[in-house]
Design an enzyme around this catalytic site. Sequence first.
Site, PDB file in Angstrom:
ATOM      1  CB  CYS A  81      -0.966  -0.060   1.168  1.00 55.05           C
ATOM      2  SG  CYS A  81      -2.341   1.078   0.953  1.00 55.05           S
ATOM      3  CG  HIS A 168      -3.864  -3.917   2.776  1.00 56.13           C
ATOM      4  ND1 HIS A 168      -2.957  -3.328   3.610  1.00 56.13           N
ATOM      5  CD2 HIS A 168      -4.436  -2.921   2.078  1.00 56.13           C
ATOM      6  CE1 HIS A 168      -2.974  -2.023   3.443  1.00 56.13           C
ATOM      7  NE2 HIS A 168      -3.867  -1.747   2.513  1.00 56.13           N
ATOM      8  CD  GLU A 170      -1.397  -6.053   5.353  1.00 55.06           C
ATOM      9  OE1 GLU A 170      -1.190  -6.526   4.226  1.00 55.06           O
ATOM     10  OE2 GLU A 170      -1.526  -4.832   5.549  1.00 55.06           O
TER      11      GLU A 170
END
Length: 509
Positions: A81, A168, A170
């Site tokens: 990001c 993302h 994660e």
Amino acid sequence: MQSKVLILDFGSQVTKLIARNIRELNVYCEIIPYNSSLEKIKSMNAECLILSGSPASIHDKKPPLFDKRILDDNMPILGICYGAQLISHIFKSNVKRSKIREFGPSKLIKFKNNKILQGIKNRSVSWMSHGDTIITLGSKLQILAKSEFGSIALYKHKNKNIYGTQFHPEVVHTAFGKKFLANFIFLISFCKNNWKPGKLIRRKTLEIKELVGKNRVISAISGGVDSSVSSVLVARAIGTKLNSFIVDTGLMRKNEVKLILPNLKELGVNPKIINASKLFFMRLKGVTNPEKKRKIIGKTFIELFEKEAKRTKADFLVQGTLYPDVIESVSISGPSSVIKSHHNVGGLPKNMRLSLVEPLRDLFKDEVRVLGKSLGIEKDLIGRHPFPGPGLAIRILGEVTQERVKILQEADDIYTRILKEKKLYDQIWQAFCVLIPIKTVGVMGDERTYENTIAVRAVNSTDGMTASWSRIPYDILDLISSEIINSVKGINKVVFDISNKPPSTIEWE
Ligand code: XMP
């Protein structure tokens, strides 16, 4: 040699999640501030570097920047990001501030095959959350994938192992996120999966022995998993040079001491019980302000530690400090205000004579549980929900009295038992009752009652920093409410807390 991944933290809420994901892949990982120098990074001997997301924008007046010399090094780099936007900006890409945030699921459309996408199907769902957008890439970068809405989702440097992702990996909503991170750390950075928390006992005990030398050590056990695991480790390392104790504050959960003692004894920790409940209740008499309660309890704990240290001639104190407590927090948007004065790491006095032994400093909670299991600590003790240092005092709004503690202990015990019976306890991160000492009218049999209210709280979380309320089924809530009202004298109402953190907090005070 143990492999290592470094994360440059630009202040994203979810930086710790990146680290946890990597540790779960059995690779050691550390988080360091975004402005760490190339020299510092090189000295840490990592295989690769990840740049986290951030609440900042590269168009801010003073955006957080990293040491650009890192890009000239040969270390594989993955920007996530903001990290991806920043790298792409340095390589002369066009990053625009968009009015509308792209937020939510988006299918990943592959453009080019690359190891980082190995085993990930075209049109897999990824999770986006960004304000700025990379519009076009500089000549040294190439697109690997786009979002289904046409924005650049993944790029790579043409000649180097530098990658940037706008989605993302994660967060759990990116279903292939773990695979993606695994591709980066194993296929591109050649890390070895040699981080096994259960196999740390030997290394940890050696480290403790070396640190402590011939000195004596004290440890205070709270009944929580962190203090138990660290005390068992220290006992393994130095045997009788450890003096441990349990401060019975009178503010613990029902039967806490009785429950934890036998297993600890079995494992070589034989804590002395210091009955200090009278002292705590005396000092808390008439106190209703939450911060005052916390300060009084913290100060009393320290006094007792110091007394015990003097008595046993100790020079070291064991602390169950965990990795999330020691990550140097980066502040992108100015200093954050004190919400609550937690008393564990931060609450120890600066001029304290005792040095600290913190064997869990590099571990996440889940890893402590794995280590605890290998040490032989019982499942019930390892799986206990976190419990705050100030104990039930911050779960009783208003004055803390022995009578009120008793009411809360009984209600909390029923609640916990039902969650366990219904196999919900292990799925919930933290569950407890709160006593609201405001009386309301009820009816029991033909009698009018005028009693207190119990609030039932249950949250799901990864590290307590953010939390969402747990969706306990209505029929189980019904059972909890009926049992508490029918069996706990002094309660005629049960309410369920449906607030998330933020904007709420987990504890009520
Ligand atoms: P809050 O209420 O701040 O709680 O959302 C986050 C987590 O921290 C625990 N907590 C504490 N733990 N000493 C501790 O060791 C404290 O003073 C303390 N206050 C809150 C809380 O139970 C939750 O898990």
